[in-house]
Design a protein around this motif. Structure first.
Motif, short mmCIF file in Angstrom:
data_model
loop_
_atom_site.label_atom_id
_atom_site.label_comp_id
_atom_site.label_asym_id
_atom_site.label_seq_id
_atom_site.Cartn_x
_atom_site.Cartn_y
_atom_site.Cartn_z
N ARG A 156 39.00 24.37 46.86
CA ARG A 156 39.45 22.93 47.32
C ARG A 156 39.76 23.03 48.77
O ARG A 156 39.50 21.99 49.47
CB ARG A 156 40.65 22.50 46.62
CG ARG A 156 40.32 22.26 45.08
CD ARG A 156 41.62 21.81 44.37
NE ARG A 156 42.67 22.47 44.55
CZ ARG A 156 43.84 22.08 44.34
NH1 ARG A 156 44.07 21.06 43.91
NH2 ARG A 156 44.81 22.98 44.78
N LEU A 157 40.25 24.04 49.30
CA LEU A 157 40.33 24.36 50.61
C LEU A 157 39.15 24.41 51.37
O LEU A 157 39.12 23.76 52.31
CB LEU A 157 41.53 25.52 51.00
CG LEU A 157 42.84 25.43 50.29
CD1 LEU A 157 43.59 26.62 50.67
CD2 LEU A 157 43.46 24.37 51.00
N GLU A 159 36.26 23.32 50.38
CA GLU A 159 35.76 21.56 50.26
C GLU A 159 36.34 21.04 51.43
O GLU A 159 35.76 20.22 52.17
CB GLU A 159 36.34 21.14 49.02
CG GLU A 159 35.10 20.20 48.55
CD GLU A 159 35.63 20.05 47.00
OE1 GLU A 159 35.09 20.62 46.19
OE2 GLU A 159 36.62 19.31 46.67
N MET A 160 37.98 21.10 51.73
CA MET A 160 38.30 20.36 52.81
C MET A 160 37.74 20.77 54.08
O MET A 160 37.43 19.95 54.89
CB MET A 160 40.05 20.52 52.60
CG MET A 160 40.91 20.00 53.67
SD MET A 160 41.04 20.99 55.26
CE MET A 160 41.45 22.26 54.80
N ILE B 58 30.81 15.85 49.84
CA ILE B 58 31.04 17.02 48.71
C ILE B 58 30.21 16.80 47.57
O ILE B 58 29.94 18.05 47.19
CB ILE B 58 32.47 16.84 48.37
CG1 ILE B 58 33.52 16.95 49.52
CG2 ILE B 58 32.70 18.09 47.56
CD1 ILE B 58 35.04 16.55 49.15
N PHE B 78 43.11 13.68 50.70
CA PHE B 78 42.82 13.92 49.13
C PHE B 78 44.29 13.58 48.28
O PHE B 78 45.16 13.60 48.85
CB PHE B 78 42.49 15.44 49.03
CG PHE B 78 41.59 16.01 49.56
CD1 PHE B 78 40.37 16.15 48.95
CD2 PHE B 78 41.55 16.51 50.85
CE1 PHE B 78 38.95 16.27 49.57
CE2 PHE B 78 40.51 16.91 51.71
CZ PHE B 78 39.10 17.01 50.97
N ARG B 82 45.68 19.45 50.30
CA ARG B 82 45.10 20.66 50.28
C ARG B 82 45.21 20.99 51.67
O ARG B 82 44.51 21.09 52.75
CB ARG B 82 43.48 20.33 50.35
CG ARG B 82 43.43 19.72 49.02
CD ARG B 82 41.79 19.55 48.80
NE ARG B 82 41.44 19.03 47.71
CZ ARG B 82 40.11 18.79 47.25
NH1 ARG B 82 38.92 19.10 47.72
NH2 ARG B 82 40.16 18.14 46.03
N LEU B 84 46.44 24.26 54.31
CA LEU B 84 46.38 25.90 54.34
C LEU B 84 47.70 26.32 54.32
O LEU B 84 48.56 26.28 54.86
CB LEU B 84 45.68 26.46 55.51
CG LEU B 84 44.16 25.83 55.82
CD1 LEU B 84 43.80 26.40 57.14
CD2 LEU B 84 43.13 26.16 54.65
#
Lengths: 258, 245
Positions: A156-157, A159-160, B58, B78, B82, B84
């Motif tokens: 998902r990271l 994708e981000m 996506i 999201f 999300r 890091l």
């Protein structure tokens, strides 16, 4: 000092027990050596003298460095290639299916066969054959371990990052590598001793320098006490690497992942 | 033809599952003009997130086309943060700005958004040190610092308490007023839709189809102040939902 002892009582006890085990081994070795000819089993004292002689000759440090350097070269190459291959075959089902059997074949072929080929291809004059052997025997492990690490990266990271149009380089450097870091550390620390053993083997079989080569020379000259001295050196180098470098690295990785 | 930032043309999206083919979106056409705020309201699990993922690129549609204007800069908040985990709040923001602005300008934008989102004191914090609501706030701040032309919001304020929600809704409105980006907002909260949107799109149960489109002509600035307007619009939505359902 006293607070240090009480605070680290458990660890100190464990360290003491470990040390006691080593001393017991040494005593057992000394007792056994009394019953055998030095050609078969030299005593700890004879081994120590041989070691001192090696030190005086000046071959000790130089050859340790040669072997260490080969280990680092070969293993770094394997890690790099394993990383690239794992990245390349990730997600792409067909590419993975293409490479995995090849790597399996590479893994199945015994190291001694690779060594024969390495000597044929690279000769024994320089260290290339040793570096090649270390590379080829550690590559499949490096690949599978890094591939497993990549699988655990949070998709998902990624994708981000794609939505925000981050480049491939940024995604690798800022997402894959940091996520892989704990994995890489454990791969490196487990694989390094394996690579070191591969280096000794390679030098033993086909080389004109390094710890493995001198071990093989001592063996053919029937200088058993020198063989034992080199074994002590091998063990000592590995212990220094393990406790000085790899265990602290693993601790850091554990902190990182928590 | 009018200018479009985003356009869905007869879009279908199917997923292959163990139970067979699941149709998430069926024959849906929708477009958004520059600066427009479109709210997608519908029952949960009706395929709203699938729509956003297609808008973000996506996912691609099984049939039909999703057209984005050339050089569209997309930002996506999201539903679950999300961020890091190995980067601080500020580094997370910088990550999406790299190569978009020169660092001096990027730093200025960052500082401004962090300040307005009430995140300045958490600049150096790592995501695991933040509460869920704060993480969501960072998500929104990250989307705003790229100065997007298309902002996708997937129930962005769901996990926030109401003062925090109000604050971020106001931040969003202020930045929308300044930057003028197009917004596609997924929400299950009709009040939020009325408060923020120019047009509310009511979606059906899965597979998502458009049941009704409600343009809200009242200027947004007034809606926030005038609760009566909100209530009348809300009534309209509920009536439309009842009539359609």
């Amino acid at each position: 000092m006293i607070t240090f002892i009480t605070r680290h009582k458990k660890e100190l006890q464990k360290a003491g027990a470990g040390l006691f085990g080593l001393v017991a081994l040494l005593v057992l070795w000394g007792l056994l050596a009394r019953n055998y000819h030095p050609l078969i089993l030299p005593s700890p004292l004879e081994t120590w003298r041989a070691l001192a002689a090696l030190w005086r000759e000046g071959s000790l440090a130089a050859n340790i460095l040669i072997t260490l350097r080969r280990t680092v070269y070969g293993y770094s190459l394997a890690l790099l290639a394993g990383f690239c291959l794992a990245l390349f075959t990730k997600g792409a089902g067909l590419l993975g299916a293409l490479f995995r059997p090849i790597l399996l074949v590479v893994q199945i072929i015994p190291p001694v066969v690779w060594m024969v080929l390495a000597v044929i291809w690279f000769g024994i004059a320089n260290g290339q054959a040793s570096v090649f052997l270390i590379f080829i025997v550690t590559l499949p492990l490096a690949f599978s371990s890094i591939a497993a690490g990549l699988e655990s990266v949070d998709g998902r990271l990624v994708e981000m990052a794609r939505v925000y149009r981050r480049s491939r380089r940024q995604i690798i450097a800022e997402i894959y590598l940091p996520a892989l870091y704990p994995h890489l550390i454990s791969t490196v620390s487990v694989g390094f001793s394996f690579a070191w053993k591969a280096a000794i083997f390679a030098e033993f079989m086909g080389s004109t320098s390094g710890v493995g080569f001198l071990l093989s020379t001592a063996n053919s000259n029937l200088e058993t006490e020198k063989v034992f001295a080199w074994v002590l050196v091998l063990v000592a180098v590995m212990l220094v690497c393990e406790y000085g470098l790899l265990i602290p690295l693993r601790r850091r990785a554990a902190r990182w992942s928590s | 033809m009018k200018e479009r930032v985003l356009e869905f043309v007869g879009v279908c999206r199917e997923f292959q599952t163990e139970q067979g083919t699941l149709t998430a979106v069926e024959n849906l056409s929708l477009s958004a003009a520059p600066g427009e705020v479109v709210a997608l309201v519908g029952p949960s699990g009706c395929g709203k997130t699938t729509l956003l993922n297609m808008a973000a690129g996506i996912l691609s549609p099984t049939r039909g086309r999703v057209i984005r204007a050339a050089a569209t800069r997309v930002a996506y908040v999201f539903q679950e943060p999300r961020l890091l985990p190995w980067k601080t709040v500020e580094e997370n923001l910088r990550f999406v700005q790299e190569g978009v602005f020169p660092e001096g300008e990027a730093a200025r934008i960052r500082k401004e958004i962090l300040d307005q989102a009430g995140l300045t004191q958490f600049r150096q914090a790592y995501p695991h040190e933040l509460s869920g609501g704060l993480k969501q706030r960072v998500e929104l701040a990250r989307a705003l610092v790229v100065q997007p032309s298309l902002l996708l919001l997937d129930e962005p304020f769901k996990s926030l308490d109401s003062p925090a929600r109000r604050q971020l809704q106001n931040l969003l409105k202020a930045e929308h007023g300044r930057q003028g980006f197009t917004v596609l907002l997924v929400t299950h909260d009709p009040e939020e839709a009325v408060l923020l949107a120019d047009r509310v799109v009511l979606l059906s149960e899965r597979p998502a189809r458009i049941r009704r489109e409600l343009p809200l002509e009242m200027p947004r600035e007034r809606r926030s102040l005038d609760q009566a307007v909100i209530h009348s619009s809300l009534e309209k939505i509920h009536m439309a939902a009842a009539a359609a359902g």
